[in-house]
Design an enzyme around this catalytic site. Structure first.
Site, PDB file in Angstrom:
ATOM      1  N   GLU A 120      -1.866   8.394  -6.110  1.00  0.00           N
ATOM      2  CA  GLU A 120      -1.849   7.713  -7.408  1.00  0.00           C
ATOM      3  C   GLU A 120      -2.882   8.356  -8.337  1.00  0.00           C
ATOM      4  OE1 GLU A 120      -2.309   3.487  -6.918  1.00  0.00           O
ATOM      5  OE2 GLU A 120      -0.589   3.321  -5.574  1.00  0.00           O
ATOM      6  N   HIS A 141       1.159   0.388 -10.069  1.00  0.00           N
ATOM      7  CA  HIS A 141       0.205  -0.430  -9.313  1.00  0.00           C
ATOM      8  C   HIS A 141      -0.217  -1.665 -10.110  1.00  0.00           C
ATOM      9  CE1 HIS A 141      -2.727   0.025  -5.730  1.00  0.00           C
ATOM     10  NE2 HIS A 141      -2.544  -1.254  -6.000  1.00  0.00           N
ATOM     11  N   ARG A 186       0.842  -1.197   0.000  1.00  0.00           N
ATOM     12  CA  ARG A 186       0.000   0.000   0.000  1.00  0.00           C
ATOM     13  C   ARG A 186       0.876   1.245   0.000  1.00  0.00           C
ATOM     14  NH1 ARG A 186      -3.316  -2.998  -1.341  1.00  0.00           N
ATOM     15  NH2 ARG A 186      -5.362  -3.465  -0.445  1.00  0.00           N
TER      16      ARG A 186
END
Length: 526
Positions: free
Chosen positions: A259, A278, A230
């Protein structure tokens, strides 16, 4: 025949499973108002991250029995609203386990051998072998922070590659770590001795910026960090400085505090850092796995079978749900509270149903208490289905007892947690139909409703304690909403329970425990 709406793109394998039991409509471009207009026709809704299932959509879904999220998180679903309507919400908590673990391994190897930069160099027509001299991982020490399913798989692969393993996880037993070939150590020792550090923990207030400037300064100049868990667990500004100054050798990140990654000093670093967008769950297999997993659960629920990965209360009819919900909330709240009081790793968990509650169904209450107990470690990853399994994996022994003779309240629940830091207990009851009250803390009688921010002290019952504590909180601009003292005898030991309007700032607990007469202080966030 049942009808299922699929409102986000999912793999065809999932559609095929759903088609076995229902008519399936795939409509992936619906606006919220359009979804509200048609959702009343459907018995099930399958989504990914694109559809936001709000309370308005749930209220309009008069026939909905289940909402399935093809992925791990359910932050785009109003789970409380679904629970109130008796709608099961399921996800796929293990569908991307292998994908995420393999990405962490791939990042470690790519970073060690400078593969992205070497690849780009060759494509530019260069043949620069000296610049890209790498490092072997064989016989190096890998520090695994978080030994859940993903961290455990990374550990198994790393062990097969000949790496030495250290692990930090305050919620895993030493025996479980040893089964994985890991030596369980504290975080300071792990960062000091590891050549590679890989993170596999949720982002919580406790883990935010866990890897900060102070931690980075303890690492060896050859240490490399991998984060595929994370964003926000690493202080990215401090990481960039540490790499620029040669404090550590490099990092490989798949997740970020914000993000998509925009302006960041990480982008200006060279071959010492690898950045991916990601991609932890972005494999063909993972997308197929989550589609199949959730589709199977939707199929099972429509056939009257239980769901295996429900994030609310699986398989309960609305009338049973309505009856048990207040007591389950009591159990979960008390579990969360006693887990924070106990701290560290819990080894023994006693659940005692008292008074009229002793005649109720016990299993849902035990599971709810475990869900609360494990919440600090697992956050959204723990639910009513997997709480028992997660407790067993962590070596927590659960004992359930009943005592109908307790008559202080119509029904009460007593929880006791014993762990590496000692034993703590809490008792609570429902006043009226839904109002939760804490009635006992560590054997001291009190009567206070739980609050989001609470402070508990163990102290000597003596003049001046309350005033001094109030002064300290005031000096830190913390406002007290309510306060109550529980004691057994005058001027003996006592417990003070304070409900606060504000979270406690760093450093205040050490100031509180300096007050003569105060032996311990515990902060709790519910």
């Amino acid at each position: 025949m049942s009808k299922i709406l699929v409102s986000d793109p999912i793999d065809q394998a999932g559609i095929d499973i759903l088609s076995q039991v229902a008519a399936v409509d795939v409509k992936t471009t619906l606006k919220p108002e359009e979804l509200i207009e048609i959702i009343g026709e459907y018995d099930a809704l399958m989504i990914r991250s694109g559809t936001r299932v709000t309370q308005e959509i749930i209220e309009a879904g008069t026939q909905l029995k289940i909402i399935g999220r093809a992925g791990v998180g359910v932050d785009n679903v109003d789970v409380p609203a679904a629970t109130r309507k008796g709608i099961v919400v399921v996800n796929s908590p293990e569908g991307n386990t292998i994908a995420a673990a393999e990405h962490a391994i791939a990042m470690m190897l790519s970073m060690s051998r400078h593969i992205p930069d070497a690849n780009a160099s060759v494509k530019r027509g260069e043949w620069d072998r000296k610049t890209f001299v790498g490092a072997e991982v064989y016989k190096k020490t890998l520090g695994v922070v978080g030994l859940g399913k993903i961290g455990s798989h990374v550990a198994n692969v790393a062990k097969a590659m000949g790496m030495k393993l250290l692990a930090f996880d305050p919620f895993i037993s030493r025996e479980r770590a040893e089964q994985l070939g890991c030596q369980l150590v504290d975080l300071d020792l792990l960062v000091q001795q590891s050549d590679y550090i890989t993170l596999h923990i949720p982002k919580t207030p406790e883990t935010t910026h866990l890897i900060n400037a102070e931690m980075l300064a303890k690492m060896k100049p050859t240490t490399r960090i991998i984060n595929c868990a994370r964003g926000g667990i690493i202080d990215e500004q401090a990481l960039a400085v540490a790499i620029q100054q040669g404090q550590i050798a490099g990092a490989a990140l798949d997740v970020y505090e914000s993000e998509p990654l925009k302006d960041s000093p990480l982008k200006s670093l060279g071959k010492e850092i690898i950045l991916t967008p990601h991609l932890g769950a972005s494999t063909t297999e993972a997308q197929v796995n989550v589609a199949i997993d959730v589709a199977e659960q939707i199929r099972d629920v429509l056939l009257g079978l239980p769901a295996r990965s429900a994030v609310n209360i699986p398989g309960l009819s609305p009338d049973v749900l309505q009856e048990l919900k207040p007591y389950m909330q009591l159990a979960e709240t008390l579990g969360n509270l006693v887990g924070q009081l106990a701290g560290g790793r819990v080894e023994l968990f006693n659940v005692r149903l008292q008074g009229e509650l002793a005649t109720n169904k016990s299993q849902p209450l035990v599971i709810a208490a475990l869900k609360g107990l494990l919440y600090q470690a697992l956050r959204e990853r723990v639910n009513y289905v997997n709480a028992n399994i997660e407790a067993k994996e962590r070596g927590i022994r659960v004992i359930e007892t009943r005592d109908a003779s307790v008559r202080d309240y119509a029904g009460s629940l007593h929880l006791e947690a014993t762990g590496t830091l000692g034993t703590h207990s809490v008792t609570g009851a429902l006043l009226g139909e839904k109002e939760i009250h804490l009635t006992d803390i560590d054997g001291f009688p009190i009567n206070v409703p739980p609050n989001k921010h609470m402070l508990f002290t163990l102290h000597r019952d003596m003049p001046g304690i309350i005033g001094k504590l109030g002064s300290i909180l005031g000096s830190f601009n913390v406002n007290i909403a309510s306060m109550q003292v529980g004691r057994k005898i005058v001027r003996g030991d006592a417990v003070m329970a304070l409900s606060l309007d504000d979270p406690l700032p760093d450093g205040i607990l050490s100031e509180i425990t300096k007050v003569p007469g105060i032996r311990d202080a515990y902060t709790v966030t519910l």
